[in-house]
Write a protein that holds these residues in place. Structure first.
Motif, PDB file in Angstrom:
ATOM      1  N   MET A  26       9.851  10.291   5.324  1.00 22.01           N
ATOM      2  CA  MET A  26      10.114  11.062   4.108  1.00 22.01           C
ATOM      3  C   MET A  26      10.982  12.289   4.385  1.00 22.01           C
ATOM      4  O   MET A  26      11.822  12.648   3.560  1.00 22.01           O
ATOM      5  CB  MET A  26       8.792  11.479   3.435  1.00 22.01           C
ATOM      6  N   PRO A  44       1.797  -0.120   6.654  1.00 20.02           N
ATOM      7  CA  PRO A  44       2.597   0.766   5.799  1.00 20.02           C
ATOM      8  C   PRO A  44       3.317   1.852   6.593  1.00 20.02           C
ATOM      9  O   PRO A  44       4.248   2.478   6.090  1.00 20.02           O
ATOM     10  CB  PRO A  44       1.554   1.403   4.871  1.00 20.02           C
ATOM     11  N   ASP A  45       2.883   2.077   7.824  1.00 19.50           N
ATOM     12  CA  ASP A  45       3.503   3.111   8.649  1.00 19.50           C
ATOM     13  C   ASP A  45       4.726   2.599   9.387  1.00 19.50           C
ATOM     14  O   ASP A  45       5.468   3.374   9.980  1.00 19.50           O
ATOM     15  CB  ASP A  45       2.494   3.631   9.676  1.00 19.50           C
ATOM     16  N   THR A  56       2.170   5.143  -2.366  1.00 17.24           N
ATOM     17  CA  THR A  56       1.975   6.106  -3.447  1.00 17.24           C
ATOM     18  C   THR A  56       3.338   6.319  -4.109  1.00 17.24           C
ATOM     19  O   THR A  56       4.365   6.028  -3.492  1.00 17.24           O
ATOM     20  CB  THR A  56       1.488   7.465  -2.925  1.00 17.24           C
ATOM     21  N   ALA A  80       4.989   8.842  -4.352  1.00 10.50           N
ATOM     22  CA  ALA A  80       5.802   9.781  -3.573  1.00 10.50           C
ATOM     23  C   ALA A  80       6.562   9.106  -2.448  1.00 10.50           C
ATOM     24  O   ALA A  80       7.482   9.691  -1.877  1.00 10.50           O
ATOM     25  CB  ALA A  80       4.920  10.887  -3.005  1.00 10.50           C
ATOM     26  N   HIS A  81       6.204   7.874  -2.113  1.00  9.88           N
ATOM     27  CA  HIS A  81       6.883   7.161  -1.026  1.00  9.88           C
ATOM     28  C   HIS A  81       7.927   6.173  -1.534  1.00  9.88           C
ATOM     29  O   HIS A  81       8.497   5.423  -0.756  1.00  9.88           O
ATOM     30  CB  HIS A  81       5.861   6.401  -0.167  1.00  9.88           C
ATOM     31  N   LEU A  83      14.483  11.079   4.881  1.00  9.47           N
ATOM     32  CA  LEU A  83      15.032  10.731   3.563  1.00  9.47           C
ATOM     33  C   LEU A  83      15.556  11.968   2.859  1.00  9.47           C
ATOM     34  O   LEU A  83      16.643  11.977   2.289  1.00  9.47           O
ATOM     35  CB  LEU A  83      13.964  10.077   2.683  1.00  9.47           C
ATOM     36  N   ARG A  84      14.750  13.019   2.915  1.00  2.00           N
ATOM     37  CA  ARG A  84      15.156  14.251   2.235  1.00  2.00           C
ATOM     38  C   ARG A  84      16.450  14.792   2.845  1.00  2.00           C
ATOM     39  O   ARG A  84      17.340  15.253   2.145  1.00  2.00           O
ATOM     40  CB  ARG A  84      14.037  15.288   2.325  1.00  2.00           C
ATOM     41  N   GLU A  85      16.552  14.712   4.177  1.00  6.45           N
ATOM     42  CA  GLU A  85      17.783  15.144   4.847  1.00  6.45           C
ATOM     43  C   GLU A  85      18.974  14.303   4.379  1.00  6.45           C
ATOM     44  O   GLU A  85      20.034  14.819   4.066  1.00  6.45           O
ATOM     45  CB  GLU A  85      17.640  14.981   6.371  1.00  6.45           C
ATOM     46  N   PRO A 139       7.608   4.542   4.865  1.00  2.00           N
ATOM     47  CA  PRO A 139       6.479   5.140   5.575  1.00  2.00           C
ATOM     48  C   PRO A 139       6.559   6.668   5.494  1.00  2.00           C
ATOM     49  O   PRO A 139       7.656   7.229   5.353  1.00  2.00           O
ATOM     50  CB  PRO A 139       6.703   4.697   7.025  1.00  2.00           C
ATOM     51  N   SER A 140       5.421   7.326   5.600  1.00  2.00           N
ATOM     52  CA  SER A 140       5.395   8.793   5.527  1.00  2.00           C
ATOM     53  C   SER A 140       6.332   9.441   6.534  1.00  2.00           C
ATOM     54  O   SER A 140       6.965  10.446   6.248  1.00  2.00           O
ATOM     55  CB  SER A 140       3.982   9.309   5.786  1.00  2.00           C
ATOM     56  N   ILE A 186       0.857  -1.183   0.000  1.00  2.00           N
ATOM     57  CA  ILE A 186       0.000   0.000   0.000  1.00  2.00           C
ATOM     58  C   ILE A 186       0.892   1.232   0.000  1.00  2.00           C
ATOM     59  O   ILE A 186       1.563   1.519   0.998  1.00  2.00           O
ATOM     60  CB  ILE A 186      -0.890   0.033   1.251  1.00  2.00           C
TER      61      ILE A 186
END
Lengths: 483, 483
Positions: B330, B301-302, B171, B173-174, B333-335, B326-327, B169
């Motif tokens: 994110m 998914p979390d 998107t 974006a993940h 991840l960006r860091e 998981p959200s 499950i």
């Protein structure tokens, strides 16, 4: 029939068909009902016989679907009490946070940012032909895990190519294929960490691409900046750094070439300080006034870590780069990558090797050099004729030049904003400096990016906007760069 | 003419031709003479006029060559004293050290090691057709730097594919596209480091692929092992780890499936301990007794970081993998990737997206599943009929099975040596255990690797060698695995 399904909390998204489609539909509906809480934990399901009868489908289909959901942990089957919905320890937080995009969307308008080649020149036909050749001829074993340093075919082709085109002195055993420049720089950080058994100090040119010192810091080393003048890096400012990252062929972004005296000085520093020179040869193939200046690596293969890439010669999208390491760093390399795998697709490695072997890469670079030289000449003429108070730097090589403007640096932000309003995307030089406030007012103009047919109009748009904004009678001279 | 050249210490490798060839030859000879020390530092060169006359070539050619060598730092030009060989601060150490190869050469003989799919099944025609389609249709802008998390086309295709085939499950974006599993695991280490702002503790299954705990330790985290029984990881042995890395669909290498009760327990642990589950779904597409068990990720998914790859479905040489995050991870991840670039070729990403969209990947997996099931059946029959005291584990899924032999673990080394002498390469299970000395005697048999036509004979060779070495009357039972 949907009534019967909904009695069990089942919301049948898929209209049941026959056989496997029906089973999949039931599974999907059950999974969804458990996840959404319509069938709460502990709910006892009817027997498969009842369920089959109730839903009007075969018992075998129901049993298969229930078995699947038990195996996946949504349901649990206990011998005496039949099948129940498995406990859900805590409700999972709803995944509604839409993470914001990690990079900026592509720009529309006139893109004169530096760092890109002409993507319209990508050798699509040649890349496809080489891919066909590789897929028709490579043995099956070639498709397994490649050597961590890359395929021998590409390392051999690169050793020959870099020796011939860039004067690099190496062997295939000293080459490591990487997944782009950032990966190569990370690997250099790891290798030097293993070599000196602690964190080190990296020197970077000032100005430079600011992400790279930050990457090095993220990898646990420290980073400092050393100023650049018209002869390149001011070597005498180096002390006992672990490594210095330089762009000798065409300083990024200033565009100067590291002078021969500084080259000798730099190698001398490396020997004296037991330091390494990281030569970022990002656009070394493109020199317009004479043949390219050979790589610094050729002067001191024992002290220079050479980094090259296809990002400027072909396209950044390929994510292909290479390190050439001194012999003394081969054992640290092995330590640093001991638990790793190769990061680069074997097929791409073999395709690039083939393009080198067949001379396609040389032909492609030659075509691009002619094209970029023409664009550079147009830029030079336009500035000379229409911006008499501006001065161009770094035009002897590469894919970008620096346009120094006769005004103060605090005009940069309003100027870039003015250009952006007109759809012209270009960088100011200040963001490349460690102290942006001390930077001169100058634009870094990437002249390779616009498509060939759009280049003249892109150039006119830029020059006209600058003329409107920077009338000649406001000219204040070019300040400290004149000296 | 060679006499004249050698007078200047020049050893002309390239026979001088005309024009550019002649200049290149002179440059090459000069560079070589300086590097080798035949022209020592400080040597004053004759004027270009003299040199041209002496060598019998045009003065322009000589001047161009000398200019080039000055620019490269081999020579220096001082206005009054003419051109001299530049100082060489210290003699560079000769680069004679031949570094030993970083990985082992490919094996000849019968390869039954696990971890490889059938490379003869690589969809060469389909890969080429998709490459052609992409190179004919992708816009030029697609060839620039891709988003650090991967192209949106592939992330969209994977979100759909993983949802449909593995019950994931998520998107687009993940999803993060990675350059293979090791890269994905490194990224997980970085992301969790940013998330908890310190080093963490990773739990791994015991047995497991030993390189991965070591990679995690190299990344600064600690690693421990948790035993596996026939229901998979013994979840109750977990405490407050940062993350646990599991292979729920088909434990590597034992081959058991994580039971539904353990799945629930594991998710419960993650919620309670605020930990993450790293689901290594390396061969989840291959299940033979029923449709594949859905990914654990679909239950939470979390809490689950899902990792997939094409290494088992297509080929390891592609170096393609993906993370589903998981959200809550994110922003870390960006860091973690803030100063990075994407590591995966855009063309390959678009090709894989196309293979998914057109259903080619599904067809390919289906073909492989049939092929592997047949091989597994042959292995099962051979063991049942010819090795009645051996027992096979983990045959419900994947590309390998474990053959438990009725003897003690200290026989492993001589047994593997015996097989190797007969050209049969296979792994013992002990190297996957944290304490190899406590391991049972068992072989990990990868049955996907040999070519189809060679599989029967490979299997016979293995079974015959085992029969010779392990006569039934020596049978000691299967020890603790029976329990």
């Amino acid at each position: 029939m949907e009534d019967k399904w909904s009695r069990w909390g089942l919301d049948l998204h898929l209209r049941p068909g026959a056989g496997r489609g029906l089973r999949a539909g039931l599974e999907h509906a059950l999974r969804d009902a458990v996840r959404s809480g319509r069938l709460p934990p502990g709910t006892r399901l009817p027997s498969s016989r009842t369920l089959a009868h109730d839903l009007g489908i075969s018992r075998g289909t129901v049993t298969q679907a229930l078995d699947q959901l038990v195996a996946e942990g949504y349901l649990e089957s206990k011998s005496r009490s039949g099948i129940r919905v498995a406990p859900r320890p805590a409700a999972p937080p709803t995944e509604t946070t839409q993470p914001s995009p990690v990079t900026l969307p592509p720009v529309r308008g006139i893109d004169l940012r530096s760092g890109f080649p002409d993507l319209a020149a990508f050798p699509r036909r040649e890349w496809l032909a080489a891919t066909r050749h590789i897929l028709q001829t490579a043995p099956n074993t070639a498709l397994g895990y490649p050597d961590r340093t890359g395929t021998i075919e590409l390392r051999q082709a690169l050793a020959e190519y870099l020796g011939r085109v860039r004067g690099v002195i190496t062997t295939p055993a000293h080459i490591v294929i990487c997944a782009g420049y950032a990966h190569a720089l990370r690997l250099v950080c790891q290798v030097l960490h293993h070599h000196i058994a602690c964190a080190g100090m990296f020197a970077f040119e000032d100005p430079t691409e600011p992400d790279y010192p930050r990457l090095v810091e993220q990898m646990g080393h420290r980073a400092r900046r050393i100023a650049v003048d018209r002869d390149g890096l001011i070597v005498e400012a180096l002390t006992n750094e672990t490594a210095v990252v330089v762009t000798p062929a065409h300083q990024y972004p200033l565009g100067v070439t590291l002078s021969s005296a500084r080259r000798v000085e730099l190698v001398s520093w490396a020997r004296r300080a037991d330091g390494f020179i990281v030569e970022d040869d990002y656009d070394g193939e493109f020199r317009y006034d004479r043949q390219p200046v050979g790589a610094l690596q050729g002067m001191a293969p024992d002290r220079v870590i050479y980094v090259g890439t296809t990002s400027k010669t072909i396209a950044p999208g390929l994510r292909l780069a290479w390190l050439v390491l001194p012999s003394s760093l081969m054992i640290p390399l092995r330590e640093a990558t001991r638990w790793d795998e190769s990061y680069v697709n074997v097929i791409d490695q073999l395709v690039l090797a083939r393009l080198i072997q067949t001379g396609e890469l040389d032909r492609h670079v030659r075509r691009c050099r002619t094209r970029y030289r023409r664009r550079r000449d147009l830029l030079g003429k336009a500035v000379t004729r229409q911006l008499p108070h501006g001065r161009l730097f770094g035009i002897a090589a590469g894919l970008h030049a620096v346009l120094r403007l006769p005004a103060d640096a605090d005009l940069e932000v309003p100027l870039l904003g003015y250009l952006a309003e007109r759809g012209i995307l270009v960088e100011g030089i200040s963001s490349f400096y460690h102290r942006p406030e001390e930077s001169p007012l100058a634009l870094v103009i990437g002249y390779a990016t616009p498509a060939d047919h759009a280049y003249s109009s892109a150039l006119s748009a830029l020059i006209n906007a600058l003329r409107e904004r920077m009338p000649g009678d406001n000219a204040a001279g070019c300040g400290r760069w004149e000296s």
